[in-house]
Design a protein around this motif. Structure first.
Motif, PDB file in Angstrom:
ATOM      1  N   ALA A 106       0.827  -1.207   0.000  1.00  0.00           N
ATOM      2  CA  ALA A 106       0.000   0.000   0.000  1.00  0.00           C
ATOM      3  C   ALA A 106       0.860   1.255   0.000  1.00  0.00           C
ATOM      4  O   ALA A 106       0.457   2.300  -0.524  1.00  0.00           O
ATOM      5  N   VAL A 107       2.056   1.158   0.578  1.00  0.00           N
ATOM      6  CA  VAL A 107       2.998   2.281   0.578  1.00  0.00           C
ATOM      7  C   VAL A 107       3.781   2.314  -0.733  1.00  0.00           C
ATOM      8  O   VAL A 107       3.901   3.362  -1.385  1.00  0.00           O
ATOM      9  N   GLN A 129       3.532   4.580  -8.174  1.00  0.00           N
ATOM     10  CA  GLN A 129       2.300   5.011  -8.837  1.00  0.00           C
ATOM     11  C   GLN A 129       1.787   3.954  -9.818  1.00  0.00           C
ATOM     12  O   GLN A 129       1.266   4.267 -10.891  1.00  0.00           O
ATOM     13  N   GLU A 130       1.948   2.685  -9.405  1.00  0.00           N
ATOM     14  CA  GLU A 130       1.478   1.574 -10.234  1.00  0.00           C
ATOM     15  C   GLU A 130       0.947   0.454  -9.329  1.00  0.00           C
ATOM     16  O   GLU A 130       1.290   0.375  -8.149  1.00  0.00           O
ATOM     17  N   THR A 131       0.118  -0.404  -9.901  1.00  0.00           N
ATOM     18  CA  THR A 131      -0.458  -1.535  -9.185  1.00  0.00           C
ATOM     19  C   THR A 131       0.604  -2.601  -8.906  1.00  0.00           C
ATOM     20  O   THR A 131       1.456  -2.879  -9.755  1.00  0.00           O
ATOM     21  N   ILE A 132       0.538  -3.196  -7.720  1.00  0.00           N
ATOM     22  CA  ILE A 132       1.491  -4.240  -7.311  1.00  0.00           C
ATOM     23  C   ILE A 132       0.724  -5.524  -7.034  1.00  0.00           C
ATOM     24  O   ILE A 132      -0.360  -5.493  -6.432  1.00  0.00           O
ATOM     25  N   GLU A 142      -2.500  -4.748  -4.841  1.00  0.00           N
ATOM     26  CA  GLU A 142      -2.746  -3.400  -4.357  1.00  0.00           C
ATOM     27  C   GLU A 142      -2.818  -2.504  -5.587  1.00  0.00           C
ATOM     28  O   GLU A 142      -1.827  -2.314  -6.286  1.00  0.00           O
ATOM     29  N   GLU A 143      -3.989  -1.962  -5.840  1.00  0.00           N
ATOM     30  CA  GLU A 143      -4.248  -1.297  -7.112  1.00  0.00           C
ATOM     31  C   GLU A 143      -4.193   0.219  -7.009  1.00  0.00           C
ATOM     32  O   GLU A 143      -4.674   0.813  -6.049  1.00  0.00           O
ATOM     33  N   MET A 144      -3.577   0.822  -8.018  1.00  0.00           N
ATOM     34  CA  MET A 144      -3.614   2.271  -8.179  1.00  0.00           C
ATOM     35  C   MET A 144      -4.734   2.617  -9.155  1.00  0.00           C
ATOM     36  O   MET A 144      -4.961   1.888 -10.119  1.00  0.00           O
ATOM     37  N   CYS A 172       5.193  -5.486 -10.469  1.00  0.00           N
ATOM     38  CA  CYS A 172       4.616  -4.184 -10.797  1.00  0.00           C
ATOM     39  C   CYS A 172       4.507  -4.104 -12.318  1.00  0.00           C
ATOM     40  O   CYS A 172       5.497  -4.312 -13.026  1.00  0.00           O
ATOM     41  N   SER A 173       3.312  -3.862 -12.821  1.00  0.00           N
ATOM     42  CA  SER A 173       3.081  -3.763 -14.260  1.00  0.00           C
ATOM     43  C   SER A 173       2.710  -2.338 -14.646  1.00  0.00           C
ATOM     44  O   SER A 173       2.082  -1.622 -13.866  1.00  0.00           O
ATOM     45  N   MET A 174       3.079  -1.957 -15.849  1.00  0.00           N
ATOM     46  CA  MET A 174       2.761  -0.603 -16.323  1.00  0.00           C
ATOM     47  C   MET A 174       2.749  -0.560 -17.845  1.00  0.00           C
ATOM     48  O   MET A 174       3.247  -1.477 -18.513  1.00  0.00           O
ATOM     49  N   PHE A 175       2.168   0.507 -18.371  1.00  0.00           N
ATOM     50  CA  PHE A 175       2.163   0.698 -19.816  1.00  0.00           C
ATOM     51  C   PHE A 175       3.594   0.752 -20.343  1.00  0.00           C
ATOM     52  O   PHE A 175       4.498   1.279 -19.688  1.00  0.00           O
ATOM     53  N   GLN A 176       3.767   0.259 -21.543  1.00  0.00           N
ATOM     54  CA  GLN A 176       5.093   0.203 -22.148  1.00  0.00           C
ATOM     55  C   GLN A 176       5.696   1.592 -22.298  1.00  0.00           C
ATOM     56  O   GLN A 176       6.898   1.780 -22.100  1.00  0.00           O
ATOM     57  N   HIS A 177       4.865   2.605 -22.582  1.00  0.00           N
ATOM     58  CA  HIS A 177       5.408   3.954 -22.777  1.00  0.00           C
ATOM     59  C   HIS A 177       5.880   4.569 -21.459  1.00  0.00           C
ATOM     60  O   HIS A 177       6.647   5.525 -21.455  1.00  0.00           O
ATOM     61  N   GLU A 178       5.420   4.032 -20.309  1.00  0.00           N
ATOM     62  CA  GLU A 178       5.890   4.507 -19.006  1.00  0.00           C
ATOM     63  C   GLU A 178       7.117   3.724 -18.528  1.00  0.00           C
ATOM     64  O   GLU A 178       7.802   4.159 -17.600  1.00  0.00           O
ATOM     65  N   TRP A 179       7.340   2.592 -19.149  1.00  0.00           N
ATOM     66  CA  TRP A 179       8.378   1.673 -18.701  1.00  0.00           C
ATOM     67  C   TRP A 179       9.764   2.305 -18.705  1.00  0.00           C
ATOM     68  O   TRP A 179      10.523   2.163 -17.745  1.00  0.00           O
TER      69      TRP A 179
END
Length: 251
Positions: free
Chosen positions: A92-93, A99-102, A118-120, A221-228
């Motif tokens: 949660a911290v 600033q991404e979901t874990i 834990e979702e953002m 932790c996953s994120m959009f490719q353009h943020e990677w």
């Protein structure tokens, strides 16, 4: 309850353990035999086996109490839930830092079982939900945990050189390629999924170890490719740090 594939001896052992748990250090062999309607010779065999397995302990007066192995198993049972609780508290911290979901998952044979996340807030919700399974070789979570196994065990989990049909053009499709990647993960201590599970998403994962050093779970932790490219180093650092904290709390 249907008993088509029932093992009567296990049911009897369960009945014995239940009875001893209610009256620890009070029941002898003859008492258990009479209470449960199991003849003395069968009861002797059950108790002797369970004593050898450390499921029960025979006291000096001939009575029985529960053994240390049951305490170990019971502790392991509750620990799996406490890991989820600790994950939620710590992640949660961390999720606000990245600033991404874990996500938290464990390995089940050749698949990853998602346990918690834990979702953002995001306009796009990750498809992986607790209880869902994915092939381990397509995810960073899976590779982080597979790397803790030796190659012979990995080859048993993936007996064919050709892996499951690929969800994307970037997915590993050969076992030999998977083994090569796992060698890198063992050195680095973390794994990547570069648009291998879902097009347009990248991911970093690290294993959570128990006191014996066994990988019992992994976080990612996953994120959009353009943020990677912007967040890759931050995500890698924070996920590894979170995995280390969760590992310390399991020891």
């Amino acid at each position: 309850m249907e008993k088509k594939y029932w093992v009567p001896a296990l049911e009897k052992a369960n009945d014995v353990l239940q009875m001893i748990s209610v009256q620890p250090s009070k029941l002898r062999l003859i008492d258990l035999s009479n209470l449960l309607g199991i003849n003395k010779s069968s009861m002797f065999s059950l108790l002797n086996t369970m004593e050898t397995l450390e499921w029960v302990v025979r006291e000096t007066e001939g009575t029985y109490s529960l053994g240390s192995k049951l305490g170990f198993i019971g502790n392991a049972f509750f620990k799996q839930f406490s890991l989820i609780d600790r994950f939620r508290k710590e992640a949660a911290v961390t999720k606000h830092t990245i600033q991404e979901t874990i996500q938290l998952a464990k390995l089940e044979q050749h698949e990853v079982l998602y346990l918690a996340k834990e979702e953002m807030p995001s306009p796009v919700r990750l498809a992986s939900e607790p209880g869902m399974k994915l092939p381990a070789h397509v995810t960073a979570l899976g590779k982080a945990m597979l790397a803790s196994l030796d190659n012979s065990t990995v080859m048993q989990l993936f007996p064919q050189e050709e892996l499951e049909p690929c969800p994307t053009a970037h997915t590993i499709n050969q076992r030999s390629e998977l083994l090569t990647q796992l060698e890198i993960v063992r050195v680095d201590g973390y794994a990547f999924d570069l648009q291998e599970a879902v097009m347009g998403f990248c991911c970093v994962a690290a294993p959570v170890h128990d006191a014996q050093g066994k990988a019992i779970a992994a976080i990612s932790c996953s994120m959009f490719q353009h943020e990677w490219e912007q967040k890759r180093e931050l995500a890698q650092r924070e996920i590894c740090a979170l995995a280390a904290r969760l590992s310390q709390s399991t020891s």
